[in-house]
Scaffold this active site. Structure first.
Site, short mmCIF file in Angstrom:
data_model
loop_
_atom_site.label_atom_id
_atom_site.label_comp_id
_atom_site.label_asym_id
_atom_site.label_seq_id
_atom_site.Cartn_x
_atom_site.Cartn_y
_atom_site.Cartn_z
N GLU A 1 0.82 -1.22 0.00
CA GLU A 1 0.00 0.00 0.00
C GLU A 1 0.86 1.27 0.00
O GLU A 1 0.67 2.15 0.84
CB GLU A 1 -0.91 0.01 1.25
CG GLU A 1 -1.80 -1.21 1.39
CD GLU A 1 -2.48 -1.29 2.78
OE1 GLU A 1 -2.15 -0.47 3.66
OE2 GLU A 1 -3.32 -2.18 2.95
N CYS B 1 -1.53 34.28 9.96
CA CYS B 1 -1.21 34.79 11.30
C CYS B 1 -0.93 33.66 12.28
O CYS B 1 -1.68 33.44 13.24
CB CYS B 1 -2.39 35.61 11.83
SG CYS B 1 -3.12 36.64 10.57
C1 LIG Z 1 -1.18 6.07 5.17
C2 LIG Z 1 -1.30 4.63 4.91
C3 LIG Z 1 -0.64 4.04 3.82
C4 LIG Z 1 0.31 4.82 2.93
O1 LIG Z 1 1.44 5.16 3.67
P1 LIG Z 1 2.72 5.86 2.97
O2 LIG Z 1 3.63 6.13 4.10
O3 LIG Z 1 2.22 7.08 2.32
O4 LIG Z 1 3.29 4.88 2.02
C5 LIG Z 1 -0.85 2.71 3.57
N1 LIG Z 1 -1.67 1.96 4.36
C6 LIG Z 1 -2.32 2.49 5.44
C7 LIG Z 1 -3.20 1.64 6.25
C8 LIG Z 1 -2.14 3.83 5.74
O5 LIG Z 1 -2.77 4.35 6.81
#
Ligand SMILES: *Cc1c(COP(=O)(O)O)cnc(C)c1O
Length: 418
Positions: free
Chosen positions: A273, A345
């Site tokens: 992911e 600000c």
């Molecule tokens: C934010 C997140 C990602 C992506 O993370 P990166 O650091 O941008 O690669 C993947 N999986 C989950 C569950 C996340 O919360």
């Protein structure tokens, strides 16, 4: 590697001059490079092309429709965290079967919609959530594919706000409760267990913690198998870091070679992911110096962009490189250490401190590495319209999100005496 660089004295995105973009669309604005986005996606997809896999872009990093569309065309799946992201990515042409749904607080209506479109998997973070999903799934008669997000209690050694795999934070199911949680999931008629997942944090600059988490998950898979619970995929989340300053994060190929050797001989599909490592260095933020202010203590470059446009420096004290859009000498320029600050600000409204720059009022600056957690975290604070987003593809320039109009700022509001 990315596709931003100087040609002569002028900064370019691919084959387009940033000066030209600023002229045409005004500042502040975000500029993305298509070739860089695609290259970064393929750094993952190509490294694991020889095993069953799915690269689900962590779309919260940058969710512009055009960005999603181009990644979908490359074969990407998507990691979503809300119904907004689900509908957005479907709009962009994503295949719902390649979507995984993460997040600690999914609501019943979000679960229902995700079931209806047939997403690949729900990444579940608590027993209570298993119950909720089971009741939604049973009600509409669609079995829900689930993975449990295990909190492996590994220290990712990153900023506390983006560290998610330690046992004292809100994410995931405690490592010790894994078997019990899976047995419970198996017992629920509306659910079908298919995977296991984790995501230990973001902006990780070494593979050690990621591989430690992987090893813990592989041990758990053995334990589950022995109990007759079959795990078909392992989802390692995102989190690989990028170079903002002088970090030397591992290349995805290096990380994935280590992952593949651990997966060899196991019948497991690999899901990833990545968000930041695909989008961050595929974007820059362009801002114009309004004026230079000097006092005895400090020099300030006051620019037309602000923390509402790009909040990472203010929120995490993040360091992002700031470079001139043109390196041609101009009359009136001052060479000094500057704090580059916005007009809001708040003392937190800065992009960088003590940066050596040679600038005058009117000069354009580029804040590098702004393609991830940039526009998506923008707000309208100080009644500032959000900046436009521009995508460059070779010589082509696409306005992929317009600058917000002033009227749009109050369009949803209602006066009482009118
Ligand atoms: C934010 C997140 C990602 C992506 O993370 P990166 O650091 O941008 O690669 C993947 N999986 C989950 C569950 C996340 O919360």
């Amino acid at each position: 590697m990315d596709h931003f660089g100087y040609r002569g004295s002028d900064l370019y995105a691919e084959d387009v001059s940033i000066n030209e973009i600023a002229e045409r669309f005004g500042t502040p604005c975000f500029v993305y490079s298509k070739a860089t986005l695609i290259r970064h996606f393929h750094a993952y997809a190509d490294a694991i092309a020889d095993i069953p896999h799915l690269v689900c872009y962590g779309m919260k990093a940058n969710s512009n429709l055009a960005v999603l569309e181009l990644l979908a065309k490359e074969g990407a799946g998507f990691d979503i965290v809300s119904i907004g992201e689900l509908e957005r990515v479907i709009q962009a042409g994503a295949n719902p079967h390649k979507i995984v749904f993460s997040g600690v607080g999914k609501q019943a209506h979000e679960m229902q919609r995700a079931l209806e479109v047939g997403i690949h998997c729900f990444n579940i973070e608590s027993l209570a959530e298993l119950d909720q999903l089971n009741s939604v799934a049973t009600k509409i008669g669609i079995t829900a594919p689930v993975s449990l997000r295990i909190n492996p209690d590994v220290d990712p050694k990153t900023h506390p706000y983006i560290s998610t795999g330690l046992k004292d934070n809100k994410f995931g199911i405690a490592h010790n409760n894994t078997l019990q949680a899976y047995k419970y999931a198996q017992s629920l008629k509306g659910l079908r267990v298919i995977g296991i997942d984790c995501h230990i944090g973001s902006q990780l600059t070494e593979t050690g913690p990621l591989l430690e988490a992987l090893d813990k998950l592989l041990e758990l898979i053995e334990l589950l198998n022995a109990e007759g619970i079959v795990i078909k995929h392992i989802d390692l989340g995102g989190g690989l870091g990028v170079t903002y300053q002088d970090e030397t994060p591992p290349h995805p190929a290096e990380y994935l070679a280590a992952v593949k050797s651990r997966l060899a001989g196991r019948n497991l599909k690999l899901i990833l992911e990545p968000g930041r490592s695909i989008a961050a260095n595929a974007g820059i933020f362009i801002t114009r110096t309004i004026l230079i202010k000097t006092n005895q203590e400090q020099n300030f470059a006051i620019v037309d962009g602000a923390m509402n446009d790009l909040i990472r420096p203010a929120l995490y004290g993040a360091w992002q490189r700031i470079i001139p859009v043109s390196t041609t000498d101009k009359e009136g320029q001052i060479e000094a250490l500057f704090d580059v600050v916005g007009p809001i600000c708040e003392s937190g409204d800065f992009f960088g401190k003590n940066r050596l720059l040679k600038i005058a009022a009117g000069d354009l600056l580029a804040v590098r590495s702004s393609g991830a957690y940039g526009f998506v975290m923008a707000s309208n604070y100080n009644s500032r319209p959000r900046a436009p987003e521009i995508l460059v593809d070779g010589k082509e320039i696409y306005l992929i999100r317009e600058r917000e109009s002033l009227e749009s700022l109050w369009a949803l509001e209602h006066r009482v005496n009118k």
